[in-house]
Design a protein around this motif. Structure first.
Motif, PDB file in Angstrom:
ATOM      1  N   LEU A 137       0.836  -1.206   0.000  1.00 28.27           N
ATOM      2  CA  LEU A 137       0.000   0.000   0.000  1.00 28.27           C
ATOM      3  C   LEU A 137       0.870   1.255   0.000  1.00 28.27           C
ATOM      4  CD1 LEU A 137      -2.902  -0.951   2.411  1.00 28.27           C
ATOM      5  CD2 LEU A 137      -3.081  -0.425  -0.004  1.00 28.27           C
ATOM      6  N   ILE A 186       2.363   6.863  -6.615  1.00 29.37           N
ATOM      7  CA  ILE A 186       1.342   7.722  -7.232  1.00 29.37           C
ATOM      8  C   ILE A 186       1.491   9.169  -6.744  1.00 29.37           C
ATOM      9  CG2 ILE A 186      -1.126   8.164  -7.263  1.00 29.37           C
ATOM     10  CD1 ILE A 186      -1.420   5.047  -7.397  1.00 29.37           C
ATOM     11  N   GLN A 212       4.357  10.761  -8.569  1.00 25.43           N
ATOM     12  CA  GLN A 212       3.972  11.161  -9.919  1.00 25.43           C
ATOM     13  C   GLN A 212       3.165  12.451  -9.902  1.00 25.43           C
ATOM     14  OE1 GLN A 212       4.385   9.846 -13.028  1.00 25.43           O
ATOM     15  NE2 GLN A 212       5.828   8.307 -12.314  1.00 25.43           N
ATOM     16  N   MET A 213       2.244  12.548  -8.925  1.00 23.69           N
ATOM     17  CA  MET A 213       1.391  13.745  -8.872  1.00 23.69           C
ATOM     18  C   MET A 213       2.217  14.988  -8.578  1.00 23.69           C
ATOM     19  SD  MET A 213      -1.826  12.124  -6.841  1.00 23.69           S
ATOM     20  CE  MET A 213      -2.648  13.670  -6.522  1.00 23.69           C
ATOM     21  N   GLN A 237       4.218  15.942 -11.587  1.00 23.88           N
ATOM     22  CA  GLN A 237       3.391  16.598 -12.606  1.00 23.88           C
ATOM     23  C   GLN A 237       3.168  18.062 -12.275  1.00 23.88           C
ATOM     24  OE1 GLN A 237      -0.280  14.573 -13.264  1.00 23.88           O
ATOM     25  NE2 GLN A 237       0.589  13.224 -14.814  1.00 23.88           N
TER      26      GLN A 237
END
Lengths: 104, 308
Positions: free
Chosen positions: A74, A81, A84-85, A88
């Motif tokens: 988890l 994730i 990555q955010m 970005q």
């Protein structure tokens, strides 16, 4: 057998802590957001992975060991994730924010 | 080893609280507050209050999202230096007096401290429960729990009433703006895991730490994640099914409470032998309603946008 397991635990957890230490140092010292992110995700993935691996022999039961592995999976998913955010957003802001150092 | 951990926790808690209070901008203050909540959850675990720790972590995360939204909407103004030195000194003195009073009471508590724990455990058998916290929440002090859920409902009505005239029946704005692909991935991966954990928390609440509030927060978080990713559109707030879902939990609780007048003869008293069944029905109904209410509080008032 239990001595062997204890030695394995100590080695793996120590290695994991090493990754956390390096990751934290990188998070605090690296110059830009993407490098800091790189340092942070290493601590999350490898550091936590090694600590979980080291704690599995101490879990006492198969269910406990699987729970530890689930925690790692988890955290792996969330860390990847979230990384990555953030990356970005950094890319979206352009070079100004990337070079913004502490304010970035 | 455990003493070291406790010492680190005890040290970190006031440091984190001071950081949050002294943060320069609202966002840092909120992030500090969220970190404080997580540390507090760890402290509750160390004290053996796992139920409280779970609630702190779950509600703290949801409150954090609410506060972050409020912080981004808040207009920063120059804080005027209010109050004369005399007034500030008097306030400091009053605060110090309260702190000293609490310290005296805590330090002077009899050992062992007075506790109702034994009384709470004594009747677990009659309720067919294993977790004394659940017994307190849904049997001994069920009225408090009923009022708590009604408070959440009132908070939701308060949020809804912020909508403009003619907009309050419409769907609220999707949270988080435009969804990026990692969020979509997370919204596909996490909800199955989260929902299983939520049902587990709800079910083990009878015998182990867990229960409706923790489960409802998890379900709400999973729903919000799906909405953030844009996989589903936020619901229209005027919908009868949505409102029925929200009202169902408190209504079931009140109905079972009123039924208590008929059989054992008292409000919120369960008939003998049916306590466990009544508690399960209440917990499941409340979980569904609370999950919807908590998510809708985060979503905010309607914007009048009609979606198909």
């Amino acid at each position: 057998m239990s001595l062997l397991a204890d030695i394995f635990t100590i080695v793996a957890v120590t290695a994991g802590l090493g990754f956390f230490l390096a990751g934290t140092a990188g998070l605090l010292r690296f110059p830009d957001a993407l490098s800091r992110l790189h340092a942070l995700t290493k601590a999350d993935n490898l550091g936590l992975g090694l600590i979980v691996l080291g704690l599995v022999p101490q879990a006492g039961s198969l269910g406990g060991a699987l729970k530890l592995v689930a925690v790692w999976l988890l955290a792996l998913g969330a860390g990847g994730i979230a990384g990555q955010m953030i990356a970005q957003i950094v890319n979206g802001r352009g070079k100004r924010a990337v070079n913004g150092g502490r304010e970035g | 080893m455990n003493a070291t951990l406790d010492a680190v926790l005890a040290l970190m808690l006031p440091v984190m609280a001071l950081f949050s209070l002294n943060a320069r901008d609202e966002r840092s203050a909120v992030i500090g507050f969220m970190a404080l909540g997580l540390l507090l959850a760890l402290a509750w675990v160390r004290l053996g209050a796992v139920d409280v720790a779970l609630t702190e972590a779950a509600i703290g995360a949801l409150t954090g999202v609410l506060l972050l939204g409020a912080a981004s909407a808040a207009v920063s103004v120059a804080v005027p230096r209010t109050g004369s030195p005399l007034l500030r000194g008097l306030l400091a003195l009053a605060a110090a007096l309260v702190a000293a009073g609490v310290a005296v009471i805590v330090a002077g508590a009899p050992d062992p401290a007075p506790s109702l724990a034994a009384a709470a455990v004594a009747h677990l058998g009659a309720l067919e429960l294993g977790n004394p916290v659940t017994a307190v929440l849904l049997a001994y002090r069920a009225l408090d729990t009923l009022l708590e859920t009604v408070v959440v409902l009132l908070a939701l009505i308060g949020v809804w009433s912020l909508a403009g005239e003619g907009e309050w029946r419409g769907a609220p704005a999707a949270p988080g703006g435009t969804a990026s692909r990692p969020v979509v991935l997370l919204a596909r991966l996490l909800p199955p895991v989260g929902l299983v954990v939520a049902v587990h928390l709800l079910w083990v609440g009878a015998d182990a730490p867990g229960g409706k509030f923790q489960a409802a927060t998890l379900i709400a978080a999973m729903w919000l994640l799906v909405l953030m990713a844009g996989l589903r559109a936020p619901p229209e707030l005027g919908g009868a099914r949505l409102r029925g879902l929200i009202a169902a939990g408190p209504a079931v609780f009140i109905a079972i409470g009123l039924a208590g007048f008929l059989v054992p003869g008292q409000f919120l008293a369960y008939p003998e032998g049916w306590a466990k069944a009544a508690i399960i029905v209440i917990e499941v109904a409340l979980t569904a309603s609370l999950a919807a209410m908590l998510a809708l509080i985060v979503l905010g008032p309607g914007t009048g946008e009609r979606r198909t």
